[in-house]
Design an enzyme around this catalytic site. Structure first.
Site, PDB file in Angstrom:
ATOM      1  N   HIS A 106       0.648  -1.259  -0.074  1.00  0.00           N
ATOM      2  CA  HIS A 106       0.303  -0.007  -0.057  1.00  0.00           C
ATOM      3  C   HIS A 106       0.639   1.393  -0.142  1.00  0.00           C
ATOM      4  CE1 HIS A 106      -4.020   1.852   1.323  1.00  0.00           C
ATOM      5  NE2 HIS A 106      -3.274   2.860   1.285  1.00  0.00           N
TER       6      HIS A 106
ATOM      7  N   HIS B 219       1.011   5.596  -2.067  1.00  0.00           N
ATOM      8  CA  HIS B 219       0.199   6.593  -2.843  1.00  0.00           C
ATOM      9  C   HIS B 219       1.394   7.487  -3.588  1.00  0.00           C
ATOM     10  CE1 HIS B 219      -3.733   6.119  -0.762  1.00  0.00           C
ATOM     11  NE2 HIS B 219      -2.890   5.806   0.222  1.00  0.00           N
TER      12      HIS B 219
ATOM     13  N   HIS C   6      -9.861   1.678   1.103  1.00  0.00           N
ATOM     14  CA  HIS C   6      -9.505   2.404   2.274  1.00  0.00           C
ATOM     15  C   HIS C   6     -10.777   2.329   3.260  1.00  0.00           C
ATOM     16  CE1 HIS C   6      -6.245   3.972   0.015  1.00  0.00           C
ATOM     17  NE2 HIS C   6      -5.758   4.478   1.245  1.00  0.00           N
TER      18      HIS C   6
ATOM     19  N   GLU D 142     -10.915   3.801   8.450  1.00  0.00           N
ATOM     20  CA  GLU D 142      -9.784   4.358   8.856  1.00  0.00           C
ATOM     21  C   GLU D 142     -10.051   5.590   9.604  1.00  0.00           C
ATOM     22  OE1 GLU D 142      -7.161   5.740   5.886  1.00  0.00           O
ATOM     23  OE2 GLU D 142      -5.480   6.207   7.208  1.00  0.00           O
TER      24      GLU D 142
ATOM     25  N   ASP E 120       2.051   3.257   2.856  1.00  0.00           N
ATOM     26  CA  ASP E 120       1.017   4.305   2.763  1.00  0.00           C
ATOM     27  C   ASP E 120       1.774   5.593   2.361  1.00  0.00           C
ATOM     28  OD1 ASP E 120      -1.490   5.267   2.853  1.00  0.00           O
ATOM     29  OD2 ASP E 120      -1.733   5.605   4.982  1.00  0.00           O
TER      30      ASP E 120
HETATM   31 ZN   LIG Z   1      -3.737   4.724   2.044  1.00  0.00          ZN
END
Ligand SMILES: [Zn+2]
Length: 388
Positions: free
Chosen positions: A53, A55, A196, A199, A290
């Site tokens: 995971h 971005h 997602h 969270e 992340d």
């Molecule tokens: Zn994320």
């Protein structure tokens, strides 16, 4: 290239591995071999590492400072950063990230990125790297229930996964609707789903139950990934039962430890899902890093080994479980075929860590050696061997 004294974490025995033209020529080779000889001095060898995971669109970008340190403010700044982004900059950052990851032994990665036109840049740039980048089209809140054309365009163009973020939709009903929409589109395009989900620190955030139900109904449990589920930290004891053996879970321990519990008094929750219980119940758990150096998290790197190692402090994983989450479990999350330890005749894919005992591995050290086919990184120096 002949590797001598490689100690495999599969059988804990030492091997001589000969790699020729990107393939494993033999595993316990006898006699002399052509080419370079590298003595690994009993260092440990693992299969490729998997970062489940990231971005990539926003990594290493600058916006206004995120003063609250929350995901909400981070995302607001991010939307602003997106408006100013250009394709050259994005391509350079994506390739730089993949190079960093390769030098860390990461050969498979999943990135969540919004369906803006620049997503095409990532789909093109990834062809230039030996790292296999799996792309998640990640719609912004509110968009998936209104107009699905943007996400469908990139799924048709080759993105492998459809994302979503039900807890950030405007109401619970909209969140549930978004889950159904994501599954409907993903099954129509025969794609994976990575949400997602939950969270937050809110113990009443229970969207994962809806996602699991939808996956079971559509026979898509192996296609489903639930990312984050930090709310589960605060669920009452037996609530996990609804999740049993459906879908993988991805934990992003470093960013969530940073983001969660911001409004708590003491004791502050750390926003880490119940990894130990999940693994005990047979649910596949893997790890991501992340956000990296962006409006959501100002520090970080793509070092998934360190992320898993830190998680082990917070939920008492042993070192073998740490390795499992960033190798075989990550491969299962991403649905990688033919993943595993090197075998005679197969493509050479292996990481020789810079340690001789797993319990004494320093995750901040670069691997001694990373091999993927004809691509090689020695102690982090991948510059001379990487493909263009
Ligand atoms: Zn994320």
């Amino acid at each position: 290239m002949l590797l001598t004294n490689v100690r495999s974490t599969e059988d804990w025995k030492t091997h001589r591995i000969y790699v020729n033209e990107g393939l494993v020529d033999c595993m316990d080779c006898k006699g002399r071999k052509d080419g370079e000889v590298i003595d690994c001095e009993n260092r440990l060898m693992t299969p490729p590492l998997v970062n489940s995971h990231v971005h990539l669109t926003i990594w290493s970008t600058k916006g206004k400072p995120n003063e609250s340190g929350t995901l909400i403010e981070g995302n607001e700044i991010y939307l602003d950063v997106l408006k100013k982004m250009n394709s050259d900059d994005l391509k350079e950052r994506v390739l730089r990230a993949l190079k960093i990851m390769f030098s860390r032994g990461i050969m498979y990665v999943r990135s969540h990125d919004p369906p803006i036109s620049l997503l095409s840049v990532i789909l093109e740039a990834r062809k230039l790297s030996p790292v296999v980048l799996q792309e998640v089209v990640f719609p912004t809140p509110g968009s998936i229930n209104e107009d699905t054309s943007a996400v469908e365009k990139f799924l048709a163009k080759g993105a492998e996964v459809l994302g979503g973020i039900p807890h950030a939709e405007s109401t619970t009903e909209e969140g549930i609707k978004s889950i159904r929409t994501v599954f409907e589109i993903a099954s129509r395009y025969n794609k994976l789903v990575d949400l997602h989900i939950d969270e937050t620190d809110d113990p009443d955030s229970r969207f994962s139950a809806y996602a699991v139900k939808e996956a079971i109904k559509r026979n898509m449990c192996e296609s489903l990934t639930l990312s984050h589920i930090t709310a589960s930290h605060s669920y009452p004891g037996e609530y996990w039962r609804h999740m049993r053996k459906c879908g993988s879970v991805v934990i992003n321990p470093i960013t969530n430890a940073f983001l969660q519990g911001r409004y708590d008094n003491y004791p502050k929750r750390r926003g880490i899902a119940r990894v130990k219980e999940l693994m005990r119940d047979g649910i596949n758990v893997s790890i991501g890093t992340d956000n990296v150096m962006d409006s959501v998290f100002p520090l970080g790197d793509f070092n998934v080994f360190r992320a898993a190692y830190q998680l082990s402090f917070w939920d008492s994983l042993d070192i073998n479980e740490v390795l499992q989450t960033i190798t075989f479990n990550g491969a299962r999350t991403l649905g990688i075929k033919n993943y595993g330890y090197p075998r005679k005749g197969k493509n050479a894919e292996m990481v020789v860590l810079n340690c001789k005992e797993l319990s004494r591995c320093d995750p901040s050290l670069l691997p001694f050696l990373v091999i993927k086919g004809r691509n090689l990184s020695v102690q982090g120096d991948s510059s001379i061997h990487l493909t263009d």
